[in-house]
Design a protein around this motif. Structure first.
Motif, PDB file in Angstrom:
ATOM      1  N   TRP A 238       0.830  -1.196   0.000  1.00 11.05           N
ATOM      2  CA  TRP A 238       0.000   0.000   0.000  1.00 11.05           C
ATOM      3  C   TRP A 238       0.871   1.254   0.000  1.00 11.05           C
ATOM      4  CZ3 TRP A 238      -4.880   0.473  -1.188  1.00 11.05           C
ATOM      5  CH2 TRP A 238      -5.752  -0.606  -1.012  1.00 11.05           C
ATOM      6  N   LEU A 239       0.503   2.217  -0.844  1.00  7.44           N
ATOM      7  CA  LEU A 239       1.197   3.498  -0.940  1.00  7.44           C
ATOM      8  C   LEU A 239       0.184   4.620  -0.743  1.00  7.44           C
ATOM      9  CD1 LEU A 239       3.315   2.815  -4.161  1.00  7.44           C
ATOM     10  CD2 LEU A 239       4.071   2.560  -1.786  1.00  7.44           C
ATOM     11  N   TYR A 240       0.505   5.537   0.153  1.00 10.35           N
ATOM     12  CA  TYR A 240      -0.334   6.720   0.349  1.00 10.35           C
ATOM     13  C   TYR A 240       0.209   7.825  -0.550  1.00 10.35           C
ATOM     14  CZ  TYR A 240      -2.361  10.842   2.635  1.00 10.35           C
ATOM     15  OH  TYR A 240      -3.019  12.023   2.897  1.00 10.35           O
ATOM     16  N   THR A 241      -0.545   8.191  -1.571  1.00 13.27           N
ATOM     17  CA  THR A 241      -0.092   9.187  -2.542  1.00 13.27           C
ATOM     18  C   THR A 241      -0.859  10.491  -2.341  1.00 13.27           C
ATOM     19  OG1 THR A 241      -1.701   8.566  -4.250  1.00 13.27           O
ATOM     20  CG2 THR A 241       0.375   7.343  -4.182  1.00 13.27           C
ATOM     21  N   THR A 242      -0.133  11.600  -2.410  1.00 14.80           N
ATOM     22  CA  THR A 242      -0.744  12.919  -2.284  1.00 14.80           C
ATOM     23  C   THR A 242      -0.194  13.814  -3.381  1.00 14.80           C
ATOM     24  OG1 THR A 242      -0.713  12.610   0.120  1.00 14.80           O
ATOM     25  CG2 THR A 242      -1.289  14.794  -0.701  1.00 14.80           C
ATOM     26  N   SER A 243      -1.091  14.360  -4.184  1.00 18.09           N
ATOM     27  CA  SER A 243      -0.719  15.273  -5.265  1.00 18.09           C
ATOM     28  C   SER A 243      -1.319  16.637  -4.944  1.00 18.09           C
ATOM     29  CB  SER A 243      -1.259  14.771  -6.601  1.00 18.09           C
ATOM     30  OG  SER A 243      -0.902  13.415  -6.819  1.00 18.09           O
ATOM     31  N   VAL A 244      -0.477  17.672  -4.953  1.00 23.91           N
ATOM     32  CA  VAL A 244      -0.917  19.008  -4.540  1.00 23.91           C
ATOM     33  C   VAL A 244      -0.586  20.025  -5.631  1.00 23.91           C
ATOM     34  CG1 VAL A 244      -0.747  20.812  -2.787  1.00 23.91           C
ATOM     35  CG2 VAL A 244      -0.509  18.408  -2.117  1.00 23.91           C
ATOM     36  N   TRP A 245      -1.596  20.780  -6.046  1.00 27.97           N
ATOM     37  CA  TRP A 245      -1.419  21.893  -6.990  1.00 27.97           C
ATOM     38  C   TRP A 245      -1.897  23.157  -6.302  1.00 27.97           C
ATOM     39  CZ3 TRP A 245      -5.904  24.186  -9.572  1.00 27.97           C
ATOM     40  CH2 TRP A 245      -5.560  25.212 -10.461  1.00 27.97           C
ATOM     41  N   ASN A 246      -1.034  24.185  -6.249  1.00 27.40           N
ATOM     42  CA  ASN A 246      -1.386  25.429  -5.552  1.00 27.40           C
ATOM     43  C   ASN A 246      -1.609  26.605  -6.489  1.00 27.40           C
ATOM     44  OD1 ASN A 246       1.164  26.174  -6.385  1.00 27.40           O
ATOM     45  ND2 ASN A 246       2.045  26.303  -4.331  1.00 27.40           N
ATOM     46  N   GLY A 247      -1.797  26.324  -7.790  1.00 26.81           N
ATOM     47  CA  GLY A 247      -1.989  27.387  -8.766  1.00 26.81           C
ATOM     48  C   GLY A 247      -0.705  27.811  -9.441  1.00 26.81           C
TER      49      GLY A 247
END
Length: 465
Positions: A390-399
Motif C-alpha cells: 500500500w502506498l499513500y499518494t498525495t498530489s498538490v497543486w497550488n496554482g
C-alpha cells in the motif's frame, strides 16, 4: 482522551527520558487512602520539603488539587475522578512534571526536581493569515502561554525532560488541535517537525527521511510548527470504498461520502476486498473501472487542488511489445477523444516525461479548456513505483506548482503554467487501463495542503514509519 492515553504509556516506556514514573498500588479512594501520593527529591537526591505540588486533570483543567511536601518530602492527593493528571512542582530554580493515569488504585510517585530550561516556537496555520492569540501548553501543567500577534511563543522555567506540547485550534472548522513532542535534555534539543497523530506517539525519534523529528534550531526559534488543516476543510469528494450499492435497475455504484458529486457507476468485475481502512476497490484490467459522470462543478474555477489516495499495485500487466505507456489510476480525463478537456490524472508512466527505465508515479494537470495532459505540466516521482504494498499518494497543486508525496514524504515538485481550472464536461475515472490495482480512501479538495498536513494525514490513516 485516546491521544493522552498514548502519551502516558510512552512516557513510562521511555523512562530514560523522565525523572519519574508512577505505578499502581493496591487500594482505592477512601478516607484512609490517597489517589496520588509520593516523595519529591532535590537534584542532589535529598528530600524537598515545603514545595507546593499540583495535580491538574487533563480532561477538565478546572479540577486542580494542591499539596505541600512535608519534612520527608511527601505529598498526597485525594479525589475520585479517574483519568489523566499532570503532576508538577516548582521552586525558585528547579521543577518537576509528569503525566500520570489514575484508574482507581493509588499511584505512588518518586520524583526529582530538575533544572529549569525553556524553548521558543513560531506557529503557522496552513493556508491562513491569522494573528489572534493561540494557546500553547503542556497537558495538565501550569506551563501555558498564548502566542503574540506574530504567532510566536516562549515557555520558560520548565524542567529538563521530554514532553508533549498541545496547541489548541483557533478555528475547529478549519484546523485540528495538535500535539508536538519536545526533548529538552542537557545535550539534546529535539522536537517534531509537524503535529503528531496518536498512532505515532509510541515511536522514539528516528533519522529516517520520513521522520517527523528534527534537531531544534536556535535562531530565531527552536521550533517552527504548522497547525494541521482539518481534512474536511475544502473537501469536495471522498470515496471510502466500503460499499458497492445497486439501484432499481441493478446498476452497481459507489457513493461520494459527502454527496458533492454524482455516484460512481461500477463496470466490469470490479469488487471490494480488504483495504487500509475497511474495504478497498479492486480493479483488474481495462474492463474494470468506475465512472463519475459529473463532479457537479465542484472543481470549476478552482485555483488549488489536493488529491489523496491509497494505492496498491498488484500487477502492471506489462507486455514485451509495449516499451512506453501512461496508465490512468484516478483522473478527470477524456482519453484522447476529439473534444478532450482533461483536467488531471494520477497515472503510472514508463519511458515518458524524460524518465526512462522502471515505471513511476506521475501527476498531470491541465486547465480543462482543451489543452492536453502533457509533461510540461506534470510532476514525476524519480523512484520506481512499488508493487505489492500500500502506498499513500498525495498530489498538490497550488496554482503555480505541482508537488508529489508518497507515504508522507516529499518526492518531487515542478512549476506549471496552469493557474485556474475552467469548467470541463469530462467524467472522473478510477482505472479503465490494463492494470491490476486497489484503491482506498480517495479524496480531493480545492485547497493546497502543506507538507506537514500530508505527513499528519498519512500517520492518522495508519501509515507506519
Amino acid at each position: 482522551m485516546k491521544t493522552f492515553n498514548a502519551i502516558f504509556w510512552i512516557m513510562c516506556v521511555m523512562s530514560a527520558l523522565f525523572s519519574a514514573c508512577s505505578k499502581d498500588v493496591a487500594g482505592g479512594v477512601t478516607e484512609e487512602t490517597n489517589s496520588i501520593a509520593g516523595v519529591i527529591y532535590n537534584s542532589d537526591q535529598k528530600v524537598a520539603s515545603g514545595v507546593e505540588v499540583l495535580a491538574r486533570s487533563v480532561a477538565d483543567t478546572t479540577r486542580l488539587y494542591k499539596d505541600t511536601t512535608d519534612s520527608q518530602g511527601s505529598f498526597a492527593f485525594k479525589f475520585k475522578e479517574e483519568g489523566l493528571y499532570g503532576v508538577s512542582a516548582k521552586t525558585s530554580d528547579l521543577a518537576y512534571y509528569e503525566l500520570v493515569e489514575y484508574k482507581g488504585a493509588t499511584l505512588n510517585v518518586e520524583a526529582s526536581l530538575n533544572k529549569f530550561t525553556s524553548f521558543t516556537g513560531k506557529l503557522t496555520l496552513s493556508g491562513a493569515d491569522y494573528n489572534e492569540p493561540i494557546q500553547v501548553f503542556i497537558p495538565g501543567s501550569p506551563w501555558a502561554v498564548y502566542t503574540n500577534e506574530n504567532l510566536e511563543f516562549e515557555i520558560d522555567s520548565v524542567p529538563e525532560g521530554s514532553y508533549y506540547v498541545y496547541v489548541r485550534s483557533p478555528d475547529q472548522s478549519r484546523f485540528n488541535d495538535a500535539y508536538f513532542w519536545v526533548s529538552l535534555l542537557p545535550d539534546t534539543l529535539k522536537g517534531s517537525q509537524g503535529p503528531l497523530p496518536t498512532s505515532l506517539a509510541t515511536q522514539a525519534p528516528s533519522d529516517d527521511k520520513n521522520s517527523v523529528y528534527e534537531e531544534a534550531d536556535n535562531s530565531p526559534f527552536n521550533f517552527n510548527w504548522t497547525i494541521p488543516m482539518s481534512s474536511e476543510y475544502g473537501l469536495v469528494g471522498w470515496w471510502p470504498m466500503n460499499y458497492i450499492s445497486k439501484d432499481s435497475s441493478s446498476i452497481q455504484y459507489i457513493s461520494d461520502a459527502r454527496g458533492r458529486t454524482d455516484v460512481g457507476v461500477v463496470y466490469g468485475k470490479t469488487f471490494l476486498d480488504s483495504g487500509v481502512l475497511g474495504q478497498s476497490l479492486v480493479l483488474r484490467g481495462s474492463n474494470d473501472f468506475v465512472v463519475i459522470e459529473s463532479d457537479r462543478g465542484v472543481l470549476d474555477s478552482a485555483t488549488a487542488l489536493t488529491l489523496e489516495a491509497w494505492i496498491y499495485l498488484e500487477d502492471l500487466n506489462e507486455t514485451e511489445d509495449v516499451t512506453n505507456y501512461r496508465k490512468n489510476l484516478i483522473g478527470k480525463v477524456g482519453f484522447g477523444n476529439s473534444d478532450d478537456r482533461s483536467v488531471f490524472s494520477l497515472a503510472i508512466i514508463k519511458n515518458e516525461c524524460e524518465v526512462e527505465g522502471s515505471p513511476v508515479l506521475a501527476f498531470f494537470i491541465a486547465d480543462g479548456s482543451g489543452t492536453s495532459l502533457d509533461c510540461a505540466n506534470a510532476v514525476v516521482d524519480p523512484n520506481a513505483i512499488k508493487v505489492g504494498e500500500w502506498l499513500y499518494t498525495t498530489s498538490v497543486w497550488n496554482g503555480q506548482t505541482l508537488s508529489l508525496y508518497v507515504n508522507g514524504a516529499f518526492v518531487a515538485s515542478r512549476g506549471v503554467s496552469v493557474d485556474v481550472l475552467t469548467p470541463s464536461i469530462e467524467s472522473l475515472y478510477f482505472g479503465k487501463e490494463n492494470l491490476n490495482f486497489r484503491l482506498d480512501e480517495v479524496r480531493w479538495s480545492t485547497v493546497a495542503i502543506s507538507a506537514s498536513d500530508v505527513l499528519y494525514r498519512y500517520y492518522n490513516q495508519g501509515g507506519v514509519q
